[in-house]
Design a protein around this motif. Structure first.
Motif, short mmCIF file in Angstrom:
data_model
loop_
_atom_site.label_atom_id
_atom_site.label_comp_id
_atom_site.label_asym_id
_atom_site.label_seq_id
_atom_site.Cartn_x
_atom_site.Cartn_y
_atom_site.Cartn_z
N ASN A 99 0.80 -1.22 0.00
CA ASN A 99 0.00 0.00 0.00
C ASN A 99 0.83 1.28 0.00
N THR A 103 2.42 1.89 -3.94
CA THR A 103 1.82 3.11 -4.48
C THR A 103 2.89 4.11 -4.88
N HIS A 129 -6.76 7.26 -7.62
CA HIS A 129 -6.36 6.41 -6.50
C HIS A 129 -7.60 6.05 -5.68
N SER A 131 -9.27 4.66 -2.44
CA SER A 131 -8.94 4.49 -1.04
C SER A 131 -10.20 4.20 -0.22
N LYS A 162 -3.11 2.90 4.10
CA LYS A 162 -3.90 3.58 3.07
C LYS A 162 -3.82 5.10 3.24
N SER A 165 -0.68 6.18 1.64
CA SER A 165 -0.77 6.19 0.17
C SER A 165 -1.58 7.39 -0.31
N ASP A 166 -2.63 7.75 0.42
CA ASP A 166 -3.41 8.96 0.07
C ASP A 166 -2.52 10.20 0.09
N THR A 182 -8.54 11.24 -5.93
CA THR A 182 -8.62 10.22 -4.88
C THR A 182 -10.07 10.03 -4.49
N ASN A 184 -12.48 7.98 -1.56
CA ASN A 184 -12.51 7.26 -0.28
C ASN A 184 -13.89 6.66 -0.09
#
Length: 359
Positions: A99, A103, A129, A131, A162, A165-166, A182, A184
Motif C-alpha cells: 500500500n 503506491t 487512486h 482508497s 492507506k 498512500s493517500d 482520490t 474514499n
C-alpha cells in the motif's frame, strides 16, 4: 486505453467488468494475484480482445513503466492494495510493502509516463487512486459523517497504510502537478467478494452449518455501498472529477454489524431455507478485534453536487442481490474456499516464455 491495478480483486474485477459493459475502451489489467486476486472473477472476459491481463507487482516499477510505454494509457485506476484489517493486525509488513511502497513505485512510473506525453494527452491524463473511509478513524454515535476535509486518524495498520498512500498521491499533485484524483469509499459488498469479509463469510458459513461469528456486541456501525454503485462513482470521478480533489463515496446505508447478519439470515431463510429452524440460531459472539473502530459514516454530497452521482441500490435491494449471487455461483465459492483458484498462475504461466504475458 486505461491501466487498472488490482483488477482481479473484488472491487477491481467488478470495475473492469462494469467498464467493459459500458464502454469499448480497452483495459490493461495488472494484478499480482495474491490471495484475494482471482482471474475467475474475469471469466466472462476470457476471449474479449478489449481486456489484457498481465501478472505483475506494482512494486516492480520497471515492469509497470514498460507496460505504460507499450500501451500508452490515458488513465491509471489504482485499486491494488492489501485490504483486510484482521490480516493487517497479524502481518502489517505486507500492507506497508504494497500500500505504501507499491503506491510510491506506481506513482513514480506514472509521473515519468505523464511527463513524456504530448500537450493534449498530458492535460487529459488522470491518476485515480481508490482508497477507504477508514483513513478518517472512528466516529461517535452522534458525530457527523466523514467529509473530504475530515482530519485523518487511522487506527489499524491497514488504514494507516492507506492514509500514507493517500498522502503520497496528494503530494504528487501538489509537488509535480500530476493530475491525480482520490476516492474514499465506505464498506463495499456484492459479487466476487472474498469470503473472509463479513457479508460473504456469513453467507458461506450459514449454508455450511457453521457458526456466524459476531465481534464483540455487534454494534459496530458501517456505511454499506453496493459494489456496482462504487464502480459507477469511480467512472463519474474519472470522467468529470476536478484534478487534485478527493471524493467520498458512500451508500447512505449505516447498519450495525449485527443487523447486517440478521438481515442475511432472514434472506437465506427465504431463498435457501434450512430443514428446521432459522439461520439466526448459528449466530455466535466472539472477542472483539484489537482497535476495532466503532462507527464509519460517509457524507457523499460533494460527489452528488459536483457530478450528479447517487447510489442506485438501497441496502435492502443490494443485499438481496448479493445473497442470490452467492446462491447462483456455488462453483466460484467452492473454488475460492478450496484454494483451487490460485492454481491458475501455475497452469497459465509455468510453461510460458517470459515475454508472453505482454504479447
Amino acid at each position: 486505453m486505461i491501466f487498472v491495478t488490482g483488477g482481479a480483486g473484488f472491487i477491481g474485477s467488478n470495475f473492469v467488468l462494469d467498464w467493459l459493459a459500458q464502454s469499448d475502451e480497452p483495459v490493461v489489467n495488472f494484478d499480482k494475484l495474491t490471495y484475494a486476486g482471482n482471474v475467475n472473477n474475469l471469466a466472462a472476459l476470457r476471449e474479449d480482445p478489449r481486456h489484457l491481463f498481465v501478472l505483475g507487482d506494482i512494486c516492480d516499477g520497471a515492469h509497470v513503466a514498460s507496460l505504460l510505454a507499450l500501451h500508452k494509457p490515458r488513465a491509471i485506476v489504482h485499486f491494488a492494495a492489501e485490504s483486510h484489517v484482521d490480516r493487517s493486525i497479524h502481518s502489517p509488513g505486507a500492507f506497508i510493502t504494497t500500500n505504501v511502497n507499491g503506491t510510491f513505485s506506481l506513482l513514480e512510473a506514472a509521473r515519468a509516463h505523464w511527463s513524456g506525453l504530448p500537450g493534449a494527452e498530458k492535460s487529459a491524463f488522470r491518476f485515480l487512486h481508490v482508497s477507504t473511509d477508514e483513513v478518517y478513524g472512528t466516529l461517535g454515535p452522534h458525530d457527523a459523517p466523514f467529509t473530504e476535509t475530515t482530519t485523518y486518524a487511522p487506527n489499524s495498520p491497514y488504514s494507516a497504510s492507506k492514509a500514507a498512500s493517500d498522502h503520497l498521491v496528494r503530494s504528487y499533485h501538489h509537488t509535480y502537478g500530476m493530475p491525480t484524483l482520490t476516492t474514499n469509499c465506505s464498506n463495499n459488498y456484492g459479487p466476487y467478494h472474498f469470503p473472509e469479509k463479513l457479508i460473504p463469510l456469513v453467507i458461506t458459513n450459514a449454508r455450511a452449518g457453521k457458526a456466524l461469528p459476531i465481534y464483540g456486541d455487534g454494534q459496530q456501525v458501517r456505511d454499506w455501498l453496493y459494489v456496482s454503485d462504487h464502480c459507477a462513482a469511480i467512472r463519474a470521478v474519472l470522467a468529470g472529477g476536478r484534478v487534485g480533489q478527493v471524493y467520498n463515496i458512500g451508500g447512505w446505508n449505516e447498519k450495525a454489524n449485527l443487523d447486517v447478519v440478521l438481515a442475511l439470515c432472514d434472506i437465506l431463510d427465504q431463498l435457501d431455507p434450512k430443514q428446521t429452524g432459522s439461520y439466526r440460531a448459528q449466530i455466535s459472539y466472539v472477542d472483539d478485534r484489537p482497535g476495532h473502530d466503532r462507527r464509519y459514516a460517509v457524507d457523499a454530497r460533494k460527489l452528488e453536487r459536483e457530478l450528479g452521482w447517487r447510489p442506485a441500490e438501497t441496502f435492502e435491494t443490494g443485499i438481496r442481490k448479493t445473497v442470490q449471487w452467492y446462491l447462483d455461483n456455488e462453483a466460484w465459492v467452492s473454488d475460492v474456499q478450496s484454494g483451487n483458484y490460485q492454481n491458475w498462475v501455475e497452469q497459465n504461466y509455468a510453461r510460458r516464455k517470459p515475454a508472453a504475458e505482454a504479447a
